[in-house]
Design a protein around this motif. Structure first.
Motif, PDB file in Angstrom:
ATOM      1  N   VAL A  93      -3.440   2.365  -3.028  1.00  0.00           N
ATOM      2  CA  VAL A  93      -2.012   2.176  -2.752  1.00  0.00           C
ATOM      3  C   VAL A  93      -1.359   3.556  -2.587  1.00  0.00           C
ATOM      4  O   VAL A  93      -1.492   4.413  -3.463  1.00  0.00           O
ATOM      5  CB  VAL A  93      -1.339   1.412  -3.917  1.00  0.00           C
ATOM      6  CG1 VAL A  93       0.171   1.357  -3.726  1.00  0.00           C
ATOM      7  CG2 VAL A  93      -1.920   0.004  -4.051  1.00  0.00           C
ATOM      8  N   CYS A  94      -0.662   3.717  -1.483  1.00  0.00           N
ATOM      9  CA  CYS A  94      -0.047   5.010  -1.177  1.00  0.00           C
ATOM     10  C   CYS A  94       1.187   5.240  -2.049  1.00  0.00           C
ATOM     11  O   CYS A  94       1.991   4.337  -2.279  1.00  0.00           O
ATOM     12  CB  CYS A  94       0.338   5.038   0.295  1.00  0.00           C
ATOM     13  SG  CYS A  94       1.003   6.619   0.816  1.00  0.00           S
ATOM     14  N   SER A  95       1.336   6.506  -2.482  1.00  0.00           N
ATOM     15  CA  SER A  95       2.470   6.865  -3.337  1.00  0.00           C
ATOM     16  C   SER A  95       3.778   6.920  -2.545  1.00  0.00           C
ATOM     17  O   SER A  95       4.852   6.941  -3.144  1.00  0.00           O
ATOM     18  CB  SER A  95       2.228   8.235  -3.979  1.00  0.00           C
ATOM     19  OG  SER A  95       0.990   8.230  -4.646  1.00  0.00           O
ATOM     20  N   HIS A  96       3.689   6.961  -1.232  1.00  0.00           N
ATOM     21  CA  HIS A  96       4.916   7.053  -0.425  1.00  0.00           C
ATOM     22  C   HIS A  96       5.659   5.723  -0.446  1.00  0.00           C
ATOM     23  O   HIS A  96       6.647   5.558  -1.132  1.00  0.00           O
ATOM     24  CB  HIS A  96       4.557   7.488   1.004  1.00  0.00           C
ATOM     25  CG  HIS A  96       5.752   7.529   1.920  1.00  0.00           C
ATOM     26  ND1 HIS A  96       5.686   7.119   3.227  1.00  0.00           N
ATOM     27  CD2 HIS A  96       7.035   7.923   1.700  1.00  0.00           C
ATOM     28  CE1 HIS A  96       6.884   7.273   3.793  1.00  0.00           C
ATOM     29  NE2 HIS A  96       7.721   7.761   2.882  1.00  0.00           N
ATOM     30  N   ARG A  97       5.137   4.718   0.237  1.00  0.00           N
ATOM     31  CA  ARG A  97       5.832   3.426   0.247  1.00  0.00           C
ATOM     32  C   ARG A  97       4.893   2.253  -0.006  1.00  0.00           C
ATOM     33  O   ARG A  97       5.195   1.116   0.337  1.00  0.00           O
ATOM     34  CB  ARG A  97       6.591   3.251   1.560  1.00  0.00           C
ATOM     35  CG  ARG A  97       7.974   3.927   1.492  1.00  0.00           C
ATOM     36  CD  ARG A  97       8.645   4.090   2.834  1.00  0.00           C
ATOM     37  NE  ARG A  97       8.685   2.884   3.643  1.00  0.00           N
ATOM     38  CZ  ARG A  97       8.923   2.892   4.966  1.00  0.00           C
ATOM     39  NH1 ARG A  97       9.160   4.035   5.586  1.00  0.00           N
ATOM     40  NH2 ARG A  97       8.937   1.772   5.644  1.00  0.00           N
ATOM     41  N   GLY A  98       3.756   2.576  -0.602  1.00  0.00           N
ATOM     42  CA  GLY A  98       2.914   1.484  -1.095  1.00  0.00           C
ATOM     43  C   GLY A  98       1.918   0.901  -0.124  1.00  0.00           C
ATOM     44  O   GLY A  98       1.271  -0.104  -0.425  1.00  0.00           O
ATOM     45  N   VAL A 113      -6.457   9.460   4.584  1.00  0.00           N
ATOM     46  CA  VAL A 113      -5.129   9.606   5.200  1.00  0.00           C
ATOM     47  C   VAL A 113      -4.498   8.221   5.323  1.00  0.00           C
ATOM     48  O   VAL A 113      -5.056   7.337   5.978  1.00  0.00           O
ATOM     49  CB  VAL A 113      -5.244  10.260   6.598  1.00  0.00           C
ATOM     50  CG1 VAL A 113      -3.865  10.440   7.218  1.00  0.00           C
ATOM     51  CG2 VAL A 113      -5.979  11.580   6.499  1.00  0.00           C
ATOM     52  N   CYS A 114      -3.346   8.045   4.703  1.00  0.00           N
ATOM     53  CA  CYS A 114      -2.640   6.779   4.845  1.00  0.00           C
ATOM     54  C   CYS A 114      -2.125   6.677   6.284  1.00  0.00           C
ATOM     55  O   CYS A 114      -1.486   7.599   6.791  1.00  0.00           O
ATOM     56  CB  CYS A 114      -1.485   6.699   3.846  1.00  0.00           C
ATOM     57  SG  CYS A 114      -0.521   5.181   4.036  1.00  0.00           S
ATOM     58  N   ARG A 115      -2.391   5.564   6.921  1.00  0.00           N
ATOM     59  CA  ARG A 115      -2.083   5.486   8.353  1.00  0.00           C
ATOM     60  C   ARG A 115      -0.589   5.353   8.650  1.00  0.00           C
ATOM     61  O   ARG A 115      -0.173   5.514   9.786  1.00  0.00           O
ATOM     62  CB  ARG A 115      -2.807   4.278   8.953  1.00  0.00           C
ATOM     63  CG  ARG A 115      -4.283   4.455   8.922  1.00  0.00           C
ATOM     64  CD  ARG A 115      -4.960   3.590   9.959  1.00  0.00           C
ATOM     65  NE  ARG A 115      -6.398   3.697   9.772  1.00  0.00           N
ATOM     66  CZ  ARG A 115      -7.256   2.874  10.321  1.00  0.00           C
ATOM     67  NH1 ARG A 115      -6.825   1.872  11.057  1.00  0.00           N
ATOM     68  NH2 ARG A 115      -8.543   3.040  10.121  1.00  0.00           N
ATOM     69  N   TYR A 116       0.193   5.033   7.617  1.00  0.00           N
ATOM     70  CA  TYR A 116       1.603   4.753   7.898  1.00  0.00           C
ATOM     71  C   TYR A 116       2.357   6.036   8.254  1.00  0.00           C
ATOM     72  O   TYR A 116       2.994   6.114   9.295  1.00  0.00           O
ATOM     73  CB  TYR A 116       2.216   4.056   6.674  1.00  0.00           C
ATOM     74  CG  TYR A 116       3.436   3.206   6.953  1.00  0.00           C
ATOM     75  CD1 TYR A 116       4.083   3.199   8.195  1.00  0.00           C
ATOM     76  CD2 TYR A 116       3.962   2.396   5.943  1.00  0.00           C
ATOM     77  CE1 TYR A 116       5.203   2.410   8.419  1.00  0.00           C
ATOM     78  CE2 TYR A 116       5.070   1.603   6.159  1.00  0.00           C
ATOM     79  CZ  TYR A 116       5.705   1.616   7.410  1.00  0.00           C
ATOM     80  OH  TYR A 116       6.803   0.838   7.614  1.00  0.00           O
ATOM     81  N   HIS A 117       2.249   7.071   7.367  1.00  0.00           N
ATOM     82  CA  HIS A 117       2.963   8.321   7.664  1.00  0.00           C
ATOM     83  C   HIS A 117       2.090   9.549   7.392  1.00  0.00           C
ATOM     84  O   HIS A 117       2.594  10.646   7.198  1.00  0.00           O
ATOM     85  CB  HIS A 117       4.242   8.440   6.835  1.00  0.00           C
ATOM     86  CG  HIS A 117       5.089   7.211   6.840  1.00  0.00           C
ATOM     87  ND1 HIS A 117       4.912   6.176   5.933  1.00  0.00           N
ATOM     88  CD2 HIS A 117       6.095   6.824   7.657  1.00  0.00           C
ATOM     89  CE1 HIS A 117       5.786   5.215   6.177  1.00  0.00           C
ATOM     90  NE2 HIS A 117       6.511   5.561   7.223  1.00  0.00           N
ATOM     91  N   ASN A 118       0.765   9.280   7.304  1.00  0.00           N
ATOM     92  CA  ASN A 118      -0.214  10.374   7.182  1.00  0.00           C
ATOM     93  C   ASN A 118      -0.177  11.155   5.862  1.00  0.00           C
ATOM     94  O   ASN A 118      -0.532  12.336   5.838  1.00  0.00           O
ATOM     95  CB  ASN A 118      -0.096  11.367   8.356  1.00  0.00           C
ATOM     96  CG  ASN A 118      -0.679  10.793   9.626  1.00  0.00           C
ATOM     97  OD1 ASN A 118      -1.383   9.781   9.581  1.00  0.00           O
ATOM     98  ND2 ASN A 118      -0.386  11.410  10.746  1.00  0.00           N
TER      99      ASN A 118
HETATM  100  S1  FES Z   1       3.156   4.495   3.046  1.00  0.00           S
HETATM  101 FE1  FES Z   1       1.505   5.838   3.041  1.00  0.00          FE
HETATM  102  S2  FES Z   1       2.202   7.532   4.156  1.00  0.00           S
HETATM  103 FE2  FES Z   1       3.920   6.213   4.121  1.00  0.00          FE
END
Ligand code: FES
Ligand SMILES: [Fe+2]
Length: 421
Positions: A93-98, A113-118
């Motif tokens: 789970v990404c710390s940015h927005r999950g 690399v999280c694909r949503y915002h890298n």
């Molecule tokens: S939710 Fe993962 S980079 Fe934005």
């Protein structure tokens, strides 16, 4: 450590159930069909138990990772092996927005690399990079790594615990069951043949289906009926059974006199290809001799032995058979839906004769699994009809009885120590 632990003896008491201190009354069906009970199992059984994620052979080198969906706990679990060789687990789970960070179910990577915002993470969980970082408001990167999950390895099996702080270590959780199985040489652990099925039944219905041999002569007459039963043991009575806290073991009868029927030409050819001619193994005995010599494999030392079910509470079977080990896992998706995963570990064939035998064995395993798995939805339907409130279990279904006892105990217990007392 590995000395033989005697199982309950039939000679001193004719009932394995009573000799193991279990009750003999009817067993409730409600835990198999109640959404409310399932919600309690989610919180009190699955979120508090050590859960088996896989084998270390699935994480062979630094950078190896696997992702496991643990729907019963609403968790996606990332298990990694980092440069230091350590095996770690994290919420995927990404710390940015999950968002989910890793989408493949296995692979090799030193960073994710999280694909949503890298946003980028190292495989030890640390957050490495935030694109356009200066636009954020006092983000502490050190505190924004992947959320760790407790992970421990036992005998090459990787376990996690989804409690924020596990009440007991994996060693305590396994207790004397862990000692009983310690040192077992898991042959061909790099080579699983994997079967996965999503089934319309409660997780315990399918676990039960692989916990007793009473059903084998009835439901598997064309495949393994005559290998797990014989004229002298027509109902496939167990050789033995033993309880280890929340865990349990039974040892099943095997018909050493079994021979394939004259018109079963493919099976006869397969058997003839083997030095041992064994009907329920893909390999000859010498390739698994070390495995078979462990005191927890065929623990009664019977010549008429087929396999042992080693049930690791709550949802894993590490089974021992004449050709090595195999693993069943029962992953709840809802109160009446389950993902069944079976892994049969078989060395790759080295010549055409072995290849033929392995293929014939795998085809046989498929047939047998289908006989079991096409039945489970019928059981669930009957349970949910509420025509009955209790099951009638016989002595050879002892593992089912203990399983329900344990699930009820864990659901009722305020703490894990109380559940395990
Ligand atoms: S939710 Fe993962 S980079 Fe934005
Ligand atoms: Fe079966």
């Amino acid at each position: 450590m590995n000395q033989h632990v005697p199982m309950a003896s039939r000679s001193s008491n004719n009932s394995l159930t009573e000799a193991n201190g279990l009750s003999t009354g009817p067993v409730p069906m409600e835990p198999y069909r109640s959404p409310a009970f399932y919600a309690l199992e989610q919180e009190r059984v699955f979120r508090r138990s050590w859960l088996m994620m896989g084998r270390v052979e699935e994480l062979p080198k630094p950078g190896s990772y696997i992702v496991k969906e643990v729907e019963v706990c609403n968790a996606s679990v990332l298990v990694t092996r980092a440069k230091d060789g350590a095996i770690r687990a994290f919420h995927n789970v990404c710390s940015h927005r999950g968002n989910q960070v890793v989408l493949d179910d296995h692979g090799t990577a030193s960073r994710f690399v999280c694909r949503y915002h890298n946003w980028t993470y190292a495989n030890d969980g640390n957050l490495l990079g935030i694109p356009d970082e200066s636009q954020f408001f006092s983000v502490d990167k050190k505190k924004c790594g992947l959320t760790p999950i407790a992970a421990e390895v036992w005998e090459g099996f990787v376990f996690i615990n989804l409690s924020p702080v596990p009440e007991v270590s994996l060693t305590e959780f396994l207790g004397d069951f862990g000692e009983y199985l310690a040192g077992l040489k898991y042959t061909a652990a790099e080579h699983p043949v994997v079967f996965v099925a999503e089934l319309d039944c409660n997780w315990k219905v399918v676990s039960d289906a692989f916990s007793e041999s009473y059903h084998i002569p009835a439901i598997h007459p064309q495949t393994i009926g005559d290998t797990f039963a014989s004229k002298s043991n027509p109902f496939a009575h167990l050789l033995d059974a033993k309880i280890f806290g929340p865990h349990r073991v039974n040892s099943m009868f095997g018909n050493s006199q079994y021979e394939a029927k004259p018109n079963s030409l493919v099976e006869r050819l397969g058997q003839a290809a083997m030095a041992t001619g064994n009907a329920i193994s893909a390999v000859s005995a010498d390739t698994v001799s070390e495995f078979l010599s462990h005191p927890a494999v065929n623990p009664t030392g019977s010549a008429d032995w087929s396999m042992d079910v080693n049930h690791v509470f709550p949802n894993t079977h590490i089974d021992s058979g004449q050709g090595g080990f195999f693993v069943h896992q029962y992953w709840p998706l809802s109160y009446n839906r389950t993902r069944h995963e079976a892994r049969f570990y078989i060395s790759p064939p080295t010549n055409v004769v072995e290849r033929f035998r392995v293929e014939q064995y795998i085809a046989r395993v498929c047939e047998v699994l289908l006989e079991d798995l096409t039945n489970v939805a019928r059981t669930q339907k009957g349970l949910e009809s509420r025509a009955k409130d209790f099951m009638q279990l016989q002595d050879n279904e002892i593992l089912l009885r203990h399983g329900i006892d344990m699930v009820e105990k864990w659901v009722a217990a305020e703490t894990v120590r109380e559940a395990m007392a």
